[in-house]
Write a protein that holds these residues in place. Structure first.
Motif, short mmCIF file in Angstrom:
data_model
loop_
_atom_site.label_atom_id
_atom_site.label_comp_id
_atom_site.label_asym_id
_atom_site.label_seq_id
_atom_site.Cartn_x
_atom_site.Cartn_y
_atom_site.Cartn_z
N ASP A 158 4.74 12.86 -0.56
CA ASP A 158 3.65 11.88 -0.59
C ASP A 158 2.53 12.48 -1.45
N PHE B 272 -1.06 11.64 8.15
CA PHE B 272 -0.11 11.06 7.20
C PHE B 272 1.27 11.70 7.34
N SER C 55 -4.42 14.22 3.57
CA SER C 55 -5.81 13.77 3.56
C SER C 55 -6.53 13.90 4.90
N ILE D 218 -0.04 10.66 -2.62
CA ILE D 218 -1.06 9.59 -2.70
C ILE D 218 -2.44 10.15 -3.02
N THR E 16 0.86 -1.18 0.00
CA THR E 16 0.00 0.00 0.00
C THR E 16 0.91 1.24 0.00
N GLY E 17 0.31 2.39 0.05
CA GLY E 17 1.07 3.63 0.01
C GLY E 17 2.10 3.73 1.12
N THR E 18 1.75 3.24 2.28
CA THR E 18 2.66 3.33 3.43
C THR E 18 3.97 2.59 3.15
N GLN F 121 -5.18 2.98 -4.60
CA GLN F 121 -6.61 3.03 -4.23
C GLN F 121 -7.21 4.42 -4.04
N LYS F 122 -6.45 5.45 -4.38
CA LYS F 122 -7.04 6.79 -4.22
C LYS F 122 -7.33 7.33 -5.62
#
Ligand SMILES: *Cc1c(COP(=O)(O)O)cnc(C)c1O
Length: 365
Positions: free
Chosen positions: A150, A72, A123, A152, A47-49, A173-174
């Motif tokens: 970032d 974030f 976000s 994302i 995932t993004g993390t 997923q964004k």
């Protein structure tokens, strides 16, 4: 997720070490270069993390300055600490972007800082940091400092000037309209040089770059997600990335104007284009009415903002009739809560703002 993307991902799974998949990977990479506009791109099955962690471990070897105006931003600090790196923080309330001055003075105060990490769109409170200006100012002080951004909830939302950014992060997923599980890093030549042999094992950027330049991956590729990503990027490319950015900006602005016109308050001082964030004492009640009466899901807040904000997504392909439905539903929710008589203002303002340029004569090219 667009239907064509879902259908592309419904095809039988193919093996990742085949010429067939390598061709898909190559085509995806080519379109990613267009999206990211960076010197190199790397896809990771995470995932993004995971990409945030890869950026920090590979590009920061001493002290990380992280900008924290929300969950974030805070995460970058937690990642650095988990790896035993020293950290320095520029912290603000969740509605407040970092200023160029505070980052500059932090960088000047600590010569050990070798990387800074910041969200483009944070976000947690829906705000936009002035990343490009901060990056330029940091590079003017010391070009060796790595700038990790970032993106994302920014990549796929707006064009990002990567002139002074060493690492730009995106997630599936964004704004990329895919299921979770794929992350993308765009890297500068300087970032590739800094990572050298790479750091870590799975999240070692040097080994990934080496493989991905040959259209394969160091470990098993997230084949289905890459196939989905290719379909998304192809679709965006058919009408142009610029049109997606332009439509998103218009929609975000029209939504904010419509909600402000019915007395709501935009939470962040500098709203991101990825989402419209409203703070309101009745945020929970509004969200419940939106969901139950109108089938509209909007995100709430986290931590101290739980029950105090709601966030309307602006990322991806969204038809304006959907946005019109959403702002109208919010106006009806306010009427239902006895706050304001319903008169269709939200819809009118949305349409006026969104379509204001439509009736003007087209400028000749
Ligand atoms: C969602 C999000 C992340 C975290 O990504 P995961 O895919 O949940 O690991 C990081 N940064 C921002 C700005 C986000 O919106």
């Amino acid at each position: 997720m667009p239907e064509s993307v879902r259908l592309a991902m419904a095809e039988p799974t193919i093996h990742h070490r085949t010429p067939e998949f390598e061709a898909i990977f190559e085509e995806t990479r080519a379109l990613l270069f267009k999206l990211m506009a960076t010197d190199e791109v790397v896809m990771l099955a995470s995932t993004g993390t995971g990409a945030m962690e890869a950026a920090v471990t590979n590009l920061c070897h001493d002290t990380l300055l992280f900008v924290n105006s929300g969950k974030f931003g805070e995460r970058f600090g937690k990642i650095a600490k988990a790896h035993g790196l020293t950290t320095m923080e520029v912290r603000n309330a969740w509605d407040t972007p970092a200023s160029v001055e505070e980052v500059v003075s932090a960088v000047k105060a600590n010569p050990h800082i070798d990387a800074i990490a910041i969200q483009i769109s944070e976000s947690a409170g829906g705000l936009r940091h002035p990343v490009e200006e901060i990056a330029a100012a940091v590079k003017a002080i010391n070009p060796e400092i790595m700038v990790i951004a970032d993106g994302i909830t920014a990549v796929g939302v707006e064009r990002i000037d990567v002139a002074h950014i060493d690492c730009l992060i995106a997630g599936s997923q964004k704004a990329l309209m895919l299921p979770p599980g794929l992350a993308i890093l765009g890297l500068s030549h300087a970032a590739i040089e800094k990572t050298g042999e790479g750091r870590g094992y799975y999240l070692n950027l040097a080994s990934e770059i080496k493989k991905q330049r040959q259209n394969t991956t160091a470990y098993t590729a997230a084949t289905t997600l890459v196939i989905g990503l290719l379909e998304v990027l192809k679709q965006i490319d058919t009408f142009g990335f610029g049109k997606l950015y332009c439509d998103t900006a218009r929609r975000a602005k029209a939504t904010r104007f419509a909600l402000e016109a019915i007395g709501l308050h935009s939470y962040p001082h500098t709203p991101a284009k990825s989402m419209t964030t409203i703070d309101d004492a009745q945020a929970s009640e509004i969200r419940a009415i939106l969901k139950e009466d109108f089938g509209v899901n909007v995100a709430g807040g986290q931590d101290h903002l739980k029950g105090k904000i709601f966030r309307i997504n602006q990322m991806g392909f969204i038809e304006s009739y959907e946005s019109v439905w959403v702002v109208n539903a919010v106006e009806l929710a306010l009427a239902k809560l006895g706050r304001r008589a319903y008169d269709g203002t939200a819809n009118r303002v949305y349409n006026e703002e969104y379509f204001k340029n439509m009736l003007q004569p087209k400028e000749s090219a």
